[in-house]
Design an enzyme around this catalytic site. Structure first.
Site, PDB file in Angstrom:
ATOM      1  N   LYS A 108       0.825  -1.206   0.000  1.00 51.38           N
ATOM      2  CA  LYS A 108       0.000   0.000   0.000  1.00 51.38           C
ATOM      3  C   LYS A 108       0.869   1.271   0.000  1.00 51.38           C
ATOM      4  CE  LYS A 108      -4.229  -1.704   0.046  1.00 51.38           C
ATOM      5  NZ  LYS A 108      -5.100  -1.807   1.210  1.00 51.38           N
ATOM      6  N   ARG A 140      -4.000 -10.277   4.002  1.00 52.40           N
ATOM      7  CA  ARG A 140      -4.163 -10.342   2.538  1.00 52.40           C
ATOM      8  C   ARG A 140      -2.902  -9.751   1.900  1.00 52.40           C
ATOM      9  NH1 ARG A 140      -6.000  -6.862  -1.514  1.00 52.40           N
ATOM     10  NH2 ARG A 140      -7.284  -7.825  -3.156  1.00 52.40           N
TER      11      ARG A 140
END
Length: 288
Positions: A225, A259
């Site tokens: 991210k 995840r």
């Protein structure tokens, strides 16, 4: 050290099974999109996508999360028919080859979720927490499947970030319950990287233990991210250590599913964290 809140859950979904409470479960990311932020186009071909899914399982993934629409900032929305064309052949192929592998469909569209579940998927992963499509909660209840409700919103007008996240997630939970989704089927995702700037993402990361007290298992999706890339000042394909740090920090606060893209590398981080959090004594016999 505070012991994180860990929820015992067992999901039997046909030949596939997912168990929480004994070890951290790893969700491998399979984007069948041309434009995802870090792997767009790599697995767009269904045959390549299936091979990658099987490799993720070989590397240690317990779940495969299949997405047909990028959720990166500035992404182009995808219509239902196009998303179905991307997702359904991959779901069908993986389910046919390996029906024991739990498959999650990453979508906020009820019709995509319905057809994916009919094709062999087991879990709905909704980045809008049932708030984008009014039929999604009903589909989840109809199939009695596990659901992942992520925190998201259209604006960042927070009065207090954590309190507002709790309130937003409670709204998603209520939508699910009102439609008939069983409480035991609900998993929450704090939505790191969604409707949050750098400081808000860091704040959310340091407040995961609060969110875990809502009474539901937490899934943490931080892989590659932007806030990690910003903190390390590195490109998207060179932040596996940063992702590992967020995974370790999340597990210590009670996240029970992570995840990730880089399953093989993160598996090592998970094993070490589980030895401390779950008391796993023999990593050679580690099964999840």
């Amino acid at each position: 050290m505070n012991i994180p809140t860990l929820y015992q859950r067992s999901y039997q979904m046909g030949d596939a099974k997912l168990t929480l409470g004994h070890s951290t479960q790893i969700m491998g990311i399979l984007n069948v999109t041309p434009d995802s932020f870090s792997d767009g186009g790599l697995h767009y071909n269904p045959e390549i996508a299936v091979l990658h899914a099987l490799k993720l399982v070989e590397d240690g993934a317990n779940i495969i999360d299949i997405g047909g629409e990028s959720t990166r900032p500035g992404h182009e929305p995808v219509g239902v028919e196009e998303e179905l064309a991307r997702v359904i052949p991959v779901v069908q192929a993986i389910h046919r080859i390996a029906p024991h592998i739990p498959l999650s469909v990453d979508t906020y569209k009820a019709e995509v979720a319905r057809q994916a579940l009919e094709a062999g998927a087991h879990i709905i992963n909704d980045v809008w927490g049932f708030k984008a499509d009014p039929d999604m909660a009903r589909v989840a209840a109809e199939f009695d499947c596990p659901v992942i409700l992520m925190h998201n919103r259209h604006d960042r007008n927070y009065s207090d970030l954590v309190s507002d996240m709790l309130s937003d997630l409670k709204e998603s939970i209520q939508l699910a319950l009102d439609a008939g989704v069983r409480k035991e089927q609900i998993i929450l995702d704090p939505g790191i990287g969604f409707a949050k700037d750098y400081d808000e993402n860091i704040h959310a990361m340091t407040s995961l233990d609060i969110l875990s007290q809502l009474g539901f298992p937490l899934l943490l999706a931080t892989s590659r991210k932007r806030f990690i890339r910003t903190a390390l000042d590195l490109p998207v394909d060179d932040v596996v250590e940063g992702t590992a740090a967020t995974v370790a920090f999340g597990i210590a606060q009670g996240c029970q599913i992570v995840r990730v893209h880089d399953v093989a590398q993160i598996k090592r981080t998970v094993r070490m964290c589980d030895a401390m959090v779950y008391g796993a004594k023999n990593p050679l016999s580690y099964g999840g």
